[in-house]
Design an enzyme around this catalytic site. Structure first.
Site, PDB file in Angstrom:
ATOM      1  N   LYS A 113       0.864  -1.175   0.000  1.00 20.48           N
ATOM      2  CA  LYS A 113       0.000   0.000   0.000  1.00 20.48           C
ATOM      3  C   LYS A 113       0.904   1.229   0.000  1.00 20.48           C
ATOM      4  O   LYS A 113       1.714   1.425   0.903  1.00 20.48           O
ATOM      5  CB  LYS A 113      -0.889  -0.013   1.239  1.00 20.48           C
ATOM      6  N   ARG A 158     -10.501  10.065   1.820  1.00 19.75           N
ATOM      7  CA  ARG A 158     -10.285  10.722   3.115  1.00 19.75           C
ATOM      8  C   ARG A 158     -11.396  11.720   3.423  1.00 19.75           C
ATOM      9  O   ARG A 158     -11.762  11.912   4.573  1.00 19.75           O
ATOM     10  CB  ARG A 158      -8.903  11.358   3.158  1.00 19.75           C
ATOM     11  N   GLU A 190       7.379  -6.835   1.200  1.00 18.45           N
ATOM     12  CA  GLU A 190       6.185  -6.680   2.041  1.00 18.45           C
ATOM     13  C   GLU A 190       5.238  -7.875   1.844  1.00 18.45           C
ATOM     14  O   GLU A 190       4.683  -8.403   2.807  1.00 18.45           O
ATOM     15  CB  GLU A 190       5.422  -5.393   1.672  1.00 18.45           C
ATOM     16  N   LYS A 242      -2.243  -1.627  -3.866  1.00 24.20           N
ATOM     17  CA  LYS A 242      -3.086  -0.438  -3.776  1.00 24.20           C
ATOM     18  C   LYS A 242      -2.221   0.811  -3.830  1.00 24.20           C
ATOM     19  O   LYS A 242      -1.229   0.867  -3.110  1.00 24.20           O
ATOM     20  CB  LYS A 242      -3.844  -0.503  -2.449  1.00 24.20           C
ATOM     21  N   TYR A 296     -15.048   1.014  -6.785  1.00 30.88           N
ATOM     22  CA  TYR A 296     -16.303   1.753  -6.584  1.00 30.88           C
ATOM     23  C   TYR A 296     -17.197   1.627  -7.816  1.00 30.88           C
ATOM     24  O   TYR A 296     -18.363   2.018  -7.775  1.00 30.88           O
ATOM     25  CB  TYR A 296     -16.002   3.224  -6.261  1.00 30.88           C
TER      26      TYR A 296
HETATM   27  C1  PBG Z   1      -7.435   3.221   5.550  1.00 34.06           C
HETATM   28  C2  PBG Z   1      -7.662   3.178   4.081  1.00 34.06           C
HETATM   29  C3  PBG Z   1      -7.483   4.173   3.107  1.00 34.06           C
HETATM   30  C4  PBG Z   1      -7.982   3.640   1.916  1.00 34.06           C
HETATM   31  C5  PBG Z   1      -8.390   2.345   2.183  1.00 34.06           C
HETATM   32  N1  PBG Z   1      -8.164   2.069   3.519  1.00 34.06           N
HETATM   33  C6  PBG Z   1      -7.006   5.581   3.218  1.00 34.06           C
HETATM   34  C7  PBG Z   1      -5.623   5.902   3.502  1.00 34.06           C
HETATM   35  O1  PBG Z   1      -4.759   5.043   3.730  1.00 34.06           O
HETATM   36  O2  PBG Z   1      -5.362   7.108   3.572  1.00 34.06           O
HETATM   37  C8  PBG Z   1      -8.068   4.340   0.602  1.00 34.06           C
HETATM   38  C9  PBG Z   1      -9.106   3.809  -0.327  1.00 34.06           C
HETATM   39  C10 PBG Z   1      -9.434   4.700  -1.474  1.00 34.06           C
HETATM   40  O3  PBG Z   1      -8.823   5.748  -1.716  1.00 34.06           O
HETATM   41  O4  PBG Z   1     -10.377   4.327  -2.187  1.00 34.06           O
HETATM   42  N2  PBG Z   1      -6.150   3.393   5.952  1.00 34.06           N
END
Ligand code: PBG
Length: 321
Positions: A194, A204, A232, A247, A311
């Site tokens: 991530k 957010r 990772e 991600k 989405y």
């Molecule tokens: C929680 C999380 C995030 C996303 C998924 N889980 C936000 C972040 O790490 O700031 C982002 C998902 C998206 O942008 O669709 N930590």
């Protein structure tokens, strides 16, 4: 003139479909859902047209509609009424995610319920864990909190727990906590690679989880790195992850491909909020056609994803019935 004519098999829709190498199936899709604890906080999300913040009954209704379209899995994000420095509402057995898990599993036992596990929606400072004296995120204290929250999700009947915090050692700690409390069958989908990405912006806003100071670069990955992503992933698999995730999606298709070539576990790609916002905005302006969405989603499958979190899941499923 060459005797090889690659155009022969592109001549008709039927021929093209016959030799098509990759296809997206509705069974591979996961629809993320935002569930609010305060009913007044429900409603549309500005940068994500078509996606709403849902009340608990709204989430169950949405899950029913998804189920009718053939979508088998949802990914839950909770927006609690109460936030504090330690994210304490996250571990509440009657918290918003815990209650939503129970309600969806009650109404639709077949629906796969995945719960995102991260403190950022629950802390008042917006970071993904508990802070130390210097204002950094305390890895080990956060891991203890996550393991405790994971138990409450498992106890509520979640099928899959998806830790998205990027703390070290969290998969092992969660696995141990689950196994020690009779939840050996609850699976872990680790957000392994991530990245500290600008593409999470709309999320957010939706989750009210923007950090109040600093950023997430001391725990999420540096975008230019790919070898580190493989480390990772290897670590998470050793620690007991059943499946792993890359991600964001589109800007990291090379990471997805590298992971596919190196590992045999199921891999999920997360087509994140910013990727959704970009396409939606361009389509709304008439700058892109809707089939840009189909082209994007099949790219994840072509690059090696087994599971696509997006989405667009609902609208793709409605258009491709
Ligand atoms: C929680 C999380 C995030 C996303 C998924 N889980 C936000 C972040 O790490 O700031 C982002 C998902 C998206 O942008 O669709 N930590």
């Amino acid at each position: 003139m060459s005797v090889v004519r690659l155009r022969r098999l592109r001549r008709t829709p039927a021929l093209r479909s016959l030799v098509r190498e990759h296809r997206l199936h509705v069974e591979q899709l996961v629809q993320p859902l935002f569930v609010v604890e305060r009913d007044a906080a429900a409603g549309p999300i500005g940068a994500m047209p078509g996606i709403d913040r849902l009340t608990l009954p709204g989430a169950v209704r949405e899950a029913r509609e998804l189920c009718a379209l053939g979508i088998r899995a949802v990914l839950l994000f909770g927006i609690p009424a109460h936030k504090d420095a330690t994210g304490s509402s996250n571990a509440d057995p009657n918290g918003i995610v815990q209650r939503t898990i129970r309600a969806i599993k009650d109404a639709l036992p077949e629906m796969i319920v995945i719960a995102d596990l991260c403190a950022c929606e629950y802390t008042d400072h917006g970071h993904c864990g508990v802070l130390d004296e210097r204002g950094g995120v305390d890895n080990d204290a956060t891991v203890r909190l996550l393991a405790q929250v994971a138990r409450t999700y498992a106890d509520s009947g979640v099928d899959v727990i998806a830790p998205s915090d990027m703390m070290d050692g969290r998969v092992e700690a969660i696995r141990c906590a689950l196994d020690a409390h009779g939840f050996a069958e609850t699976a872990i989908l680790a957000y392994s690679a991530k990245y500290a990405s600008a593409f999470y912006g709309p999320f957010r806003e939706a989750a009210e989880s923007t950090p109040q100071f600093g950023d997430r670069r001391s725990y999420q990955m540096d975008p230019p790195n790919v070898r580190e992503a493989l480390r990772e992933i290897a670590t998470d698999i050793e620690e007991g992850a059943d499946a792993i995730m890359i991600k964001p999606g589109l800007p990291y298709l090379d990471v997805l491909r590298a992971a596919r070539d190196a590992f045999d576990v199921p891999i999920a790609a997360y087509n994140v909020s910013g990727e959704y916002a970009m396409l939606k905005a361009a389509i709304a302006n008439g700058w892109l056609e809707e089939r840009a969405v189909d082209e994007t989603l099949v790219a994840f499958v072509r690059a090696g994803a087994d599971v696509v979190i997006t989405y667009f899941a609902k609208e793709w499923a409605s258009r491709n019935r």
